[in-house]
Enzyme design. Structure first.
Site, PDB file in Angstrom:
ATOM      1  N   HIS A 108      -9.719  56.742 -25.994  1.00  0.00           N
ATOM      2  CA  HIS A 108      -9.251  56.131 -24.633  1.00  0.00           C
ATOM      3  C   HIS A 108      -7.840  56.872 -23.935  1.00  0.00           C
ATOM      4  O   HIS A 108      -7.076  56.302 -23.586  1.00  0.00           O
ATOM      5  CB  HIS A 108      -8.818  54.663 -24.897  1.00  0.00           C
ATOM      6  CG  HIS A 108      -9.845  53.757 -25.089  1.00  0.00           C
ATOM      7  ND1 HIS A 108      -9.727  52.630 -25.631  1.00  0.00           N
ATOM      8  CD2 HIS A 108     -11.261  53.999 -24.723  1.00  0.00           C
ATOM      9  CE1 HIS A 108     -11.034  51.989 -25.870  1.00  0.00           C
ATOM     10  NE2 HIS A 108     -11.969  52.791 -25.227  1.00  0.00           N
ATOM     11  N   ASN A 162      -3.830  50.535 -28.267  1.00  0.00           N
ATOM     12  CA  ASN A 162      -2.405  50.772 -29.171  1.00  0.00           C
ATOM     13  C   ASN A 162      -1.372  51.049 -28.092  1.00  0.00           C
ATOM     14  O   ASN A 162      -0.066  50.695 -28.302  1.00  0.00           O
ATOM     15  CB  ASN A 162      -2.515  52.023 -30.153  1.00  0.00           C
ATOM     16  CG  ASN A 162      -2.742  53.101 -29.623  1.00  0.00           C
ATOM     17  OD1 ASN A 162      -1.758  53.924 -29.468  1.00  0.00           O
ATOM     18  ND2 ASN A 162      -3.955  53.663 -29.597  1.00  0.00           N
ATOM     19  N   CYS A 172     -13.050  57.584 -36.901  1.00  0.00           N
ATOM     20  CA  CYS A 172     -11.753  57.590 -37.581  1.00  0.00           C
ATOM     21  C   CYS A 172     -11.521  57.068 -38.997  1.00  0.00           C
ATOM     22  O   CYS A 172     -12.377  55.952 -39.327  1.00  0.00           O
ATOM     23  CB  CYS A 172     -10.519  56.786 -36.981  1.00  0.00           C
ATOM     24  SG  CYS A 172      -8.899  56.728 -37.738  1.00  0.00           S
ATOM     25  N   HIS A 187     -13.989  45.459 -27.391  1.00  0.00           N
ATOM     26  CA  HIS A 187     -13.673  46.898 -27.606  1.00  0.00           C
ATOM     27  C   HIS A 187     -14.489  47.694 -28.612  1.00  0.00           C
ATOM     28  O   HIS A 187     -15.255  47.067 -29.317  1.00  0.00           O
ATOM     29  CB  HIS A 187     -12.160  46.866 -28.167  1.00  0.00           C
ATOM     30  CG  HIS A 187     -11.319  48.002 -28.350  1.00  0.00           C
ATOM     31  ND1 HIS A 187     -11.887  49.061 -29.540  1.00  0.00           N
ATOM     32  CD2 HIS A 187     -10.576  48.612 -27.609  1.00  0.00           C
ATOM     33  CE1 HIS A 187     -10.952  50.015 -29.419  1.00  0.00           C
ATOM     34  NE2 HIS A 187      -9.966  49.706 -28.290  1.00  0.00           N
ATOM     35  N   GLU A 246     -14.319  49.656 -30.776  1.00  0.00           N
ATOM     36  CA  GLU A 246     -14.032  49.490 -32.452  1.00  0.00           C
ATOM     37  C   GLU A 246     -14.411  48.094 -32.965  1.00  0.00           C
ATOM     38  O   GLU A 246     -15.245  48.338 -34.125  1.00  0.00           O
ATOM     39  CB  GLU A 246     -12.696  50.062 -32.612  1.00  0.00           C
ATOM     40  CG  GLU A 246     -12.215  49.918 -34.185  1.00  0.00           C
ATOM     41  CD  GLU A 246     -10.741  49.797 -34.774  1.00  0.00           C
ATOM     42  OE1 GLU A 246     -10.467  49.231 -35.397  1.00  0.00           O
ATOM     43  OE2 GLU A 246      -9.966  50.354 -33.614  1.00  0.00           O
ATOM     44  N   CYS A 289      -2.517  60.795 -33.139  1.00  0.00           N
ATOM     45  CA  CYS A 289      -2.858  60.508 -34.545  1.00  0.00           C
ATOM     46  C   CYS A 289      -3.784  61.387 -35.378  1.00  0.00           C
ATOM     47  O   CYS A 289      -4.369  62.157 -34.463  1.00  0.00           O
ATOM     48  CB  CYS A 289      -2.733  59.085 -34.909  1.00  0.00           C
ATOM     49  SG  CYS A 289      -4.483  58.484 -34.482  1.00  0.00           S
ATOM     50  N   SER A 297      -3.527  58.166 -28.452  1.00  0.00           N
ATOM     51  CA  SER A 297      -4.627  59.034 -27.721  1.00  0.00           C
ATOM     52  C   SER A 297      -3.992  60.001 -26.826  1.00  0.00           C
ATOM     53  O   SER A 297      -4.996  60.642 -25.912  1.00  0.00           O
ATOM     54  CB  SER A 297      -5.858  58.090 -27.292  1.00  0.00           C
ATOM     55  OG  SER A 297      -5.300  57.158 -26.559  1.00  0.00           O
TER      56      SER A 297
END
Length: 403
Positions: free
Chosen positions: A85, A314, A147, A175, A177, A55, A375
């Protein structure tokens, strides 16, 4: 911090473009795209999701890491954890001489090896407020690849904390994030957060909001998912919903609605706005990849391969989406998980943490769907198509199809 903190790149895209192409480009993927995301190879038809792989945020983070190596060829370079990841991308960075900072048993990153002469790259997930301040104290050069979608979530939970709302985050408390997002509320003295993993956990919390449930049990269950000093009776009176950007969108929206209904029953329509806020913070790229999988499933598939790191949130959610449709799905880390000679696949089943090997996974399949997490580089998708063709004995047919 003007001379030691960088977030907007170094303008070296042209200098690194050739290396990026060498490391991640795939001719097979180019052919698939040019052929309306389809490729016929003998009796097999491959169908590729229209949104897949890197992305914008991942592209930016990887580009920035490569630029940093080019900008500081003689400096020691470090990365806080993994930049994204994907094991192959992270290995490429190691091969470029970038050292990965590890976590101590207490979960804190070990910055003891750093000096002011070093360069430290922060990953696409971001870092916690505490780690950011620790790096600033070292005085090293800081290259921030966080991001933009993650930054949007940070702004949202910051506003919740500032206005006296507890940030309820749909995500994985372990995680990177979510840790970074949760830390944003600590900028405010009364900032509070609670992380819920799924709808089951959300309903437990909602039951307590409506007067059911035991504080002792909640404290035990969510011990790693709440801010220090969290008081369930006090801190669940006003909540604002957010989510880890890579979670399953439909579940995040459903969890937000579950909290809204609980607050509505507890406080009534007239007071709802004073007790509940929400905002969909799933990033557009995550949503687009999930939507593309759903569109792919509109037409029959015999089997689906989802390519990407096993610790990629994701990617795991893409596999879960396919499984929910009833199509056989295999989440593989890369093409090496397919053994053409043995006709086996080594994969991570949905919602499990251990690999499993299945025999004769391809069977009589004729339509093979493929997608990849945000990723996953293109070359790993192309290599997967090649390995499937080897499994089916169609190597020559593939070479003819992509010539």
């Amino acid at each position: 911090m003007e001379s030691t903190y960088f977030r907007k790149g170094f303008g070296l895209k042209g200098a690194i473009e050739g290396q990026l192409t060498t490391d991640y480009h795939s001719h097979v993927v180019d052919v698939l795209r040019a052929n309306d995301y389809r490729l016929s190879v003998g009796p097999l038809t491959f169908r590729l999701a229209r949104e897949f792989g890197f992305c914008y945020g991942v592209d930016r983070a990887v580009d920035y890491a490569y630029e940093t190596r080019h900008k500081f060829p003689d400096r020691r370079l470090f990365l806080v954890g993994e930049i994204i990841h994907n094991p192959h991308v992270n290995q490429k960075l190691r091969d470029m001489g970038i050292e990965f900072l590890s976590q101590r048993p207490d979960g804190e990153f070990d910055f003891s090896v750093l000096t002011a002469d070093d360069v430290v790259i922060m990953p696409a997930f971001g870092v916690t407020i505490q780690d950011f301040n620790r790096l600033r104290e070292v005085g090293c050069v800081m290259v921030d690849t966080t991001c933009g979608s993650v930054l949007n979530v940070w702004k949202r939970v910051d506003s919740y904390a500032r206005d006296g709302y507890t940030a309820v985050i749909h995500g994985k408390h372990w995680h990177e994030e979510t840790k970074a997002t949760a830390s944003q509320v600590t900028k405010h003295p009364a900032g509070r957060y609670l992380v819920v993993l799924n709808m089951d956990e959300a309903r437990v919390i909602c039951d307590f909001i409506e007067g059911r449930g035991d504080v002792t049990e909640l404290s035990r269950r969510f011990v790693k998912s709440v801010s220090p000093g969290f008081d369930f009776a006090r801190d669940l009176q006003r909540v604002g919903l957010a989510n880890q950007t890579t979670m399953l969108s439909s579940e995040s929206l459903a969890i937000a609605e579950e909290f809204r209904q609980s607050m509505l029953r507890r406080y009534g329509e007239a007071e709802l706005a004073d007790h509940f806020r929400t905002f969909d913070t799933i990033c557009s790229a995550t949503q687009e990849r999930q939507d593309a999988v759903m569109r792919l499933l509109d037409d029959p598939l015999d089997v689906m391969l989802v390519v990407g790191g096993y610790n990629s949130s994701n990617t795991c959610h893409l596999a879960a989406l396919v499984q929910s449709s009833g199509v056989p799905v295999y989440h593989i880390q890369d093409a090496g998980c397919l053994d053409p000679a043995a006709r086996t696949v080594r994969h991570q089943p949905v919602r499990q943490k251990a690999e499993r090997v299945d025999s004769h996974w391809l069977g009589d399949a004729r339509i093979v769907g493929i997608t990849a997490g945000a990723s996953t580089p293109n070359n790993k998708v192309g290599e997967t198509v090649l390995r499937v063709c080897e499994t089916a004995g169609l190597e020559r047919e593939l070479q003819a199809a992509i010539a």
